[in-house]
Design an enzyme around this catalytic site. Sequence first.
Site, PDB file in Angstrom:
ATOM      1  N   LYS A 113       0.837  -1.198   0.000  1.00  0.00           N
ATOM      2  CA  LYS A 113       0.000   0.000   0.000  1.00  0.00           C
ATOM      3  C   LYS A 113       0.885   1.266   0.000  1.00  0.00           C
ATOM      4  O   LYS A 113       2.090   1.167   0.253  1.00  0.00           O
ATOM      5  CB  LYS A 113      -0.922  -0.028   1.227  1.00  0.00           C
ATOM      6  CG  LYS A 113      -1.893  -1.216   1.252  1.00  0.00           C
ATOM      7  CD  LYS A 113      -2.776  -1.151   2.502  1.00  0.00           C
ATOM      8  CE  LYS A 113      -3.685  -2.341   2.629  1.00  0.00           C
ATOM      9  NZ  LYS A 113      -4.577  -2.232   3.821  1.00  0.00           N
ATOM     10  N   TYR A 126     -12.215  -2.959  -2.830  1.00  0.00           N
ATOM     11  CA  TYR A 126     -12.719  -3.022  -1.451  1.00  0.00           C
ATOM     12  C   TYR A 126     -14.241  -3.053  -1.387  1.00  0.00           C
ATOM     13  O   TYR A 126     -14.807  -2.662  -0.375  1.00  0.00           O
ATOM     14  CB  TYR A 126     -12.171  -1.831  -0.658  1.00  0.00           C
ATOM     15  CG  TYR A 126     -10.738  -2.020  -0.197  1.00  0.00           C
ATOM     16  CD1 TYR A 126     -10.363  -3.127   0.567  1.00  0.00           C
ATOM     17  CD2 TYR A 126      -9.753  -1.080  -0.499  1.00  0.00           C
ATOM     18  CE1 TYR A 126      -9.056  -3.302   0.995  1.00  0.00           C
ATOM     19  CE2 TYR A 126      -8.436  -1.254  -0.070  1.00  0.00           C
ATOM     20  CZ  TYR A 126      -8.100  -2.373   0.685  1.00  0.00           C
ATOM     21  OH  TYR A 126      -6.807  -2.538   1.126  1.00  0.00           O
ATOM     22  N   ASN A 155      -1.659  -0.112   7.293  1.00  0.00           N
ATOM     23  CA  ASN A 155      -1.071  -1.404   7.688  1.00  0.00           C
ATOM     24  C   ASN A 155      -0.240  -2.053   6.572  1.00  0.00           C
ATOM     25  O   ASN A 155      -0.129  -3.262   6.482  1.00  0.00           O
ATOM     26  CB  ASN A 155      -2.148  -2.341   8.257  1.00  0.00           C
ATOM     27  CG  ASN A 155      -3.244  -2.645   7.265  1.00  0.00           C
ATOM     28  OD1 ASN A 155      -3.153  -2.257   6.091  1.00  0.00           O
ATOM     29  ND2 ASN A 155      -4.271  -3.352   7.704  1.00  0.00           N
ATOM     30  N   HIS A 197      -1.672  -5.467   1.510  1.00  0.00           N
ATOM     31  CA  HIS A 197      -2.900  -6.246   1.319  1.00  0.00           C
ATOM     32  C   HIS A 197      -2.535  -7.640   0.810  1.00  0.00           C
ATOM     33  O   HIS A 197      -1.613  -7.781   0.012  1.00  0.00           O
ATOM     34  CB  HIS A 197      -3.799  -5.563   0.276  1.00  0.00           C
ATOM     35  CG  HIS A 197      -4.905  -6.474  -0.208  1.00  0.00           C
ATOM     36  ND1 HIS A 197      -6.080  -6.617   0.483  1.00  0.00           N
ATOM     37  CD2 HIS A 197      -4.961  -7.333  -1.264  1.00  0.00           C
ATOM     38  CE1 HIS A 197      -6.829  -7.519  -0.143  1.00  0.00           C
ATOM     39  NE2 HIS A 197      -6.177  -7.964  -1.209  1.00  0.00           N
ATOM     40  N   GLU A 220      -9.427 -10.601  -7.441  1.00  0.00           N
ATOM     41  CA  GLU A 220      -8.504  -9.469  -7.346  1.00  0.00           C
ATOM     42  C   GLU A 220      -7.448  -9.492  -8.468  1.00  0.00           C
ATOM     43  O   GLU A 220      -7.123  -8.449  -9.027  1.00  0.00           O
ATOM     44  CB  GLU A 220      -7.829  -9.466  -5.963  1.00  0.00           C
ATOM     45  CG  GLU A 220      -8.847  -9.138  -4.868  1.00  0.00           C
ATOM     46  CD  GLU A 220      -8.355  -9.431  -3.452  1.00  0.00           C
ATOM     47  OE1 GLU A 220      -7.198  -9.860  -3.282  1.00  0.00           O
ATOM     48  OE2 GLU A 220      -9.150  -9.230  -2.511  1.00  0.00           O
TER      49      GLU A 220
HETATM   50  P1  ADP Z   1      -7.277  -7.263   5.839  1.00  0.00           P
HETATM   51  O1  ADP Z   1      -6.532  -6.244   5.007  1.00  0.00           O
HETATM   52  O2  ADP Z   1      -6.463  -7.689   7.038  1.00  0.00           O
HETATM   53  O3  ADP Z   1      -7.799  -8.419   5.033  1.00  0.00           O
HETATM   54  P2  ADP Z   1     -10.016  -6.215   5.964  1.00  0.00           P
HETATM   55  O4  ADP Z   1     -10.285  -6.864   4.630  1.00  0.00           O
HETATM   56  O5  ADP Z   1     -10.945  -6.499   7.081  1.00  0.00           O
HETATM   57  O6  ADP Z   1      -8.528  -6.523   6.482  1.00  0.00           O
HETATM   58  O7  ADP Z   1      -9.992  -4.638   5.780  1.00  0.00           O
HETATM   59  C1  ADP Z   1      -9.403  -4.059   4.648  1.00  0.00           C
HETATM   60  C2  ADP Z   1      -8.553  -2.894   5.068  1.00  0.00           C
HETATM   61  O8  ADP Z   1      -9.393  -1.877   5.609  1.00  0.00           O
HETATM   62  C3  ADP Z   1      -7.549  -3.197   6.188  1.00  0.00           C
HETATM   63  O9  ADP Z   1      -6.335  -3.741   5.710  1.00  0.00           O
HETATM   64  C4  ADP Z   1      -7.367  -1.840   6.833  1.00  0.00           C
HETATM   65  O10 ADP Z   1      -6.367  -1.076   6.159  1.00  0.00           O
HETATM   66  C5  ADP Z   1      -8.711  -1.181   6.637  1.00  0.00           C
HETATM   67  N1  ADP Z   1      -9.508  -1.255   7.870  1.00  0.00           N
HETATM   68  C6  ADP Z   1     -10.080  -2.366   8.392  1.00  0.00           C
HETATM   69  N2  ADP Z   1     -10.729  -2.083   9.528  1.00  0.00           N
HETATM   70  C7  ADP Z   1     -10.565  -0.730   9.720  1.00  0.00           C
HETATM   71  C8  ADP Z   1     -11.002   0.195  10.715  1.00  0.00           C
HETATM   72  N3  ADP Z   1     -11.749  -0.201  11.736  1.00  0.00           N
HETATM   73  N4  ADP Z   1     -10.631   1.486  10.575  1.00  0.00           N
HETATM   74  C9  ADP Z   1      -9.879   1.907   9.534  1.00  0.00           C
HETATM   75  N5  ADP Z   1      -9.444   1.078   8.550  1.00  0.00           N
HETATM   76  C10 ADP Z   1      -9.776  -0.210   8.653  1.00  0.00           C
END
Ligand code: ADP
Length: 158
Positions: free
Chosen positions: A29, A69, A132, A135, A146
Site C-alpha cells: 500500500k 474493497y 497497515n 494487502h 482481485e
Molecule cells: P485485511 O486487510 O487484514 O484483510 P479487511 O479486509 O478487514 O482486512 O480490511 C481491509 C482494510 O481496511 C484493512 O487492511 C485496513 O487497512 C482497513 N480497515 C479495516 N478495519 C478498519 C477500521 N476499523 N478502521 C480503519 N481502517 C480499517
Amino acid sequence: YICGDAKVTKTHSYKLYKMSVERSFIAVKPDGVAKGLIGEILKRYEQKGFRVVALKQLVPTKELAEKHYEEHKERPFFGELVSFITSGPVVAFVLEGKGVVAAARLMIGVTNPLLSNPGTIRGDYAIEVSKNIIHGSDSVASAEREIALWFKTEELLQ
Ligand code: ADP
C-alpha cells in the site's frame, strides 16, 4: 497446533501438506511504498520460495479501489480506505506457490498491526489499522477476483 493466529488441527495440517499450487494477489500500500519496504516485502516472499508471476507499480484509480474493497462499502471507514489507497503508488503483484493464499496472510499478520506477531510484516512495520502496509487475498476465490481486477491475462506469466 498453533499456526500464527489460527488453531490448526491435525486434519487441517494434513490438508496444508497436500495443498495445491495457488495464486494470491498482494499489494504494498502507499504507506509501505513510502517507507521503502518494496524490496523487503518481495525479499520475504522470494526467500520463502514463492514465485512472482506479475508485478507493477501504479496509483490506483478511485474506481479500481472501490471495486477492490467493495465488500467494505457499507463500513464507516470505506471513504478513508479508498482515499488512502489512491493517495500514492501501490506495488501490486501476484505470487504463485503451494498454499500461498494462507501462507502469504500468515506472513502479513492480522488486520490490526498492534495485534500482529513480531516477525510478520504488519507486526514489524506498522501501528495503525488504516496504514497497515500491505494487502493480501483472504481466499482463493478473492485472489482470482482481485488478480482479474488488477492485471490483464497477458501481464501474468504462465
Ligand atoms: P485485511 O486487510 O487484514 O484483510 P479487511 O479486509 O478487514 O482486512 O480490511 C481491509 C482494510 O481496511 C484493512 O487492511 C485496513 O487497512 C482497513 N480497515 C479495516 N478495519 C478498519 C477500521 N476499523 N478502521 C480503519 N481502517 C480499517
